[in-house]
Design a protein around this motif. Structure first.
Motif, mmCIF file in Angstrom:
data_model
loop_
_atom_site.group_PDB
_atom_site.id
_atom_site.type_symbol
_atom_site.label_atom_id
_atom_site.label_comp_id
_atom_site.label_asym_id
_atom_site.label_seq_id
_atom_site.Cartn_x
_atom_site.Cartn_y
_atom_site.Cartn_z
ATOM 1 N N UNK A 236 0.831 -1.204 0.000
ATOM 2 C CA UNK A 236 0.000 0.000 0.000
ATOM 3 C C UNK A 236 0.866 1.255 0.000
ATOM 4 N N UNK A 237 1.955 1.247 0.756
ATOM 5 C CA UNK A 237 2.833 2.411 0.792
ATOM 6 C C UNK A 237 3.576 2.570 -0.529
ATOM 7 N N UNK A 238 3.998 1.470 -1.124
ATOM 8 C CA UNK A 238 4.641 1.528 -2.452
ATOM 9 C C UNK A 238 3.703 2.192 -3.464
ATOM 10 N N UNK A 239 2.450 1.789 -3.471
ATOM 11 C CA UNK A 239 1.496 2.360 -4.423
ATOM 12 C C UNK A 239 1.269 3.841 -4.141
ATOM 13 N N UNK A 240 1.264 4.215 -2.879
ATOM 14 C CA UNK A 240 1.105 5.634 -2.525
ATOM 15 C C UNK A 240 2.293 6.455 -3.013
ATOM 16 N N UNK A 241 3.502 5.950 -2.820
ATOM 17 C CA UNK A 241 4.694 6.671 -3.280
ATOM 18 C C UNK A 241 4.694 6.780 -4.799
ATOM 19 N N UNK A 242 4.316 5.696 -5.460
ATOM 20 C CA UNK A 242 4.283 5.708 -6.922
ATOM 21 C C UNK A 242 3.288 6.736 -7.459
ATOM 22 N N UNK A 243 2.173 6.919 -6.775
ATOM 23 C CA UNK A 243 1.134 7.820 -7.290
ATOM 24 C C UNK A 243 1.267 9.251 -6.774
ATOM 25 N N UNK A 244 1.790 9.418 -5.536
ATOM 26 C CA UNK A 244 1.796 10.743 -4.915
ATOM 27 C C UNK A 244 3.186 11.340 -4.723
ATOM 28 N N UNK A 245 4.232 10.528 -4.875
ATOM 29 C CA UNK A 245 5.576 11.036 -4.628
ATOM 30 C C UNK A 245 6.073 10.625 -3.249
ATOM 31 N N UNK A 246 7.200 11.183 -2.810
ATOM 32 C CA UNK A 246 7.839 10.728 -1.577
ATOM 33 C C UNK A 246 6.906 10.745 -0.372
ATOM 34 N N UNK A 247 7.090 9.762 0.496
ATOM 35 C CA UNK A 247 6.380 9.724 1.765
ATOM 36 C C UNK A 247 7.125 10.633 2.732
ATOM 37 N N UNK A 248 6.425 11.591 3.322
ATOM 38 C CA UNK A 248 7.054 12.599 4.179
ATOM 39 C C UNK A 248 6.777 12.275 5.649
ATOM 40 N N UNK A 249 7.838 12.290 6.442
ATOM 41 C CA UNK A 249 7.742 12.141 7.888
ATOM 42 C C UNK A 249 8.630 13.210 8.520
ATOM 43 N N UNK A 250 8.730 13.203 9.826
ATOM 44 C CA UNK A 250 9.556 14.190 10.518
ATOM 45 C C UNK A 250 10.303 13.522 11.668
ATOM 46 N N UNK A 251 11.612 13.738 11.692
ATOM 47 C CA UNK A 251 12.405 13.266 12.817
ATOM 48 C C UNK A 251 12.505 14.369 13.860
#
Length: 263
Positions: A236-251
């Motif tokens: 599911x995360x792979x498909x999200x990255x493929x369609x929306x671009x990088x997955x953003x988080x915060x350290x």
């Protein structure tokens, strides 16, 4: 064209699962994930502290990469005595190979074990991203007037990714490693906190291989993580990255400096 173009989910997951995880060298992530760095520049700042120290201890040194860099910057005025501890056997071997040419001993010591050194041995104790700072032990091995200088991971670090896999976590979990709580623990051990700064920093994961490698390397993020156990969420995360671009988080990171009072 990116090296990720035309790579299947299976190809990327297999690649992320095959990369060795020893040490704290994150160079493999270049082009696949990014993380903003704290403004204080810990490794360079540590070099300055080492140049002024006579006996130094680096706690939970990982693969020794940060200490090695800092000692290189501190030369030729590095401490007469420098030692490091590490609890994970693979990292002990890696740190030993890296630091031995500098004459640095790496001592295998579990994270929750007493530090294997006499009272008042060091005028500088350092650590980058300790799992849990052993405050009583840090205070014990510091000389009077000695300094603890470290960069800690803060609360809810990369929790956007963690909660993607685990769902919402309770407050007692998400608020762990809070700098205010660590200040109180340091002071309870008899240390005086002289500097405490915190920053929240952008992290981007550009493909699922980077996510897999990160979760294998930073094992406490999603405890028990395996590709097989989390395959549906990974897909599911792979498909999200493929369609929306990088997955953003915060350290979250905080710079921590404490001093043992002089007699």
């Amino acid at each position: 064209m990116s090296r990720r173009d035309n790579r299947t989910f299976e190809d990327l997951v297999a690649e992320g699962a095959a990369v060795p995880t020893e040490g704290w060298d994150f160079s493999w992530f270049e082009g696949r994930a990014t993380e903003a760095r704290p403004s204080w520049g810990y490794a360079v700042s540590l070099a300055g502290r080492l140049a002024a120290a006579s006996a130094a201890l680096d706690v939970q040194t990982g693969g020794g990469e940060v200490l090695d860099f800092a000692l290189g910057r501190a030369a030729p005025t590095a401490p007469v005595l420098t030692v490091a501890t590490e609890g994970w056997p693979a990292n002990v071997a890696k740190a030993t190979a890296l630091l031995r040419p500098r004459g640095i001993a790496v001592v295998a010591s579990a994270e929750d074990a007493p530090l294997p050194f006499a009272d008042g041995t060091f005028d500088l104790v350092s650590s980058r991203h300790p799992v849990r700072p052993p405050w009583e032990e840090i205070a014990r091995v510091l000389q009077p007037g000695g300094t603890y200088f470290a960069q800690h991971v803060g609360p809810r670090s990369v929790f956007e990714l963690v909660e993607f896999f685990l769902g919402p976590l309770p407050e007692e979990v998400s608020s762990g490693r809070h700098p205010g709580r660590e200040r109180a623990d340091a002071e309870a051990a008899g240390l005086e906190v002289v500097d405490l700064r915190a920053e929240r920093l952008r992290v981007e994961f550009h493909d699922i291989a980077a996510v897999v490698h990160f979760l294998r390397k930073v094992v406490w993020m999603v405890p028990g993580f395996t590709v097989a156990a989390y395959e549906p969420r990974l897909r599911a995360l792979h498909e999200r990255i493929e369609s929306e671009g990088p997955f953003v988080a915060h350290s979250t990171r905080h710079l921590f400096e404490a001093r043992k009072p002089s007699r």
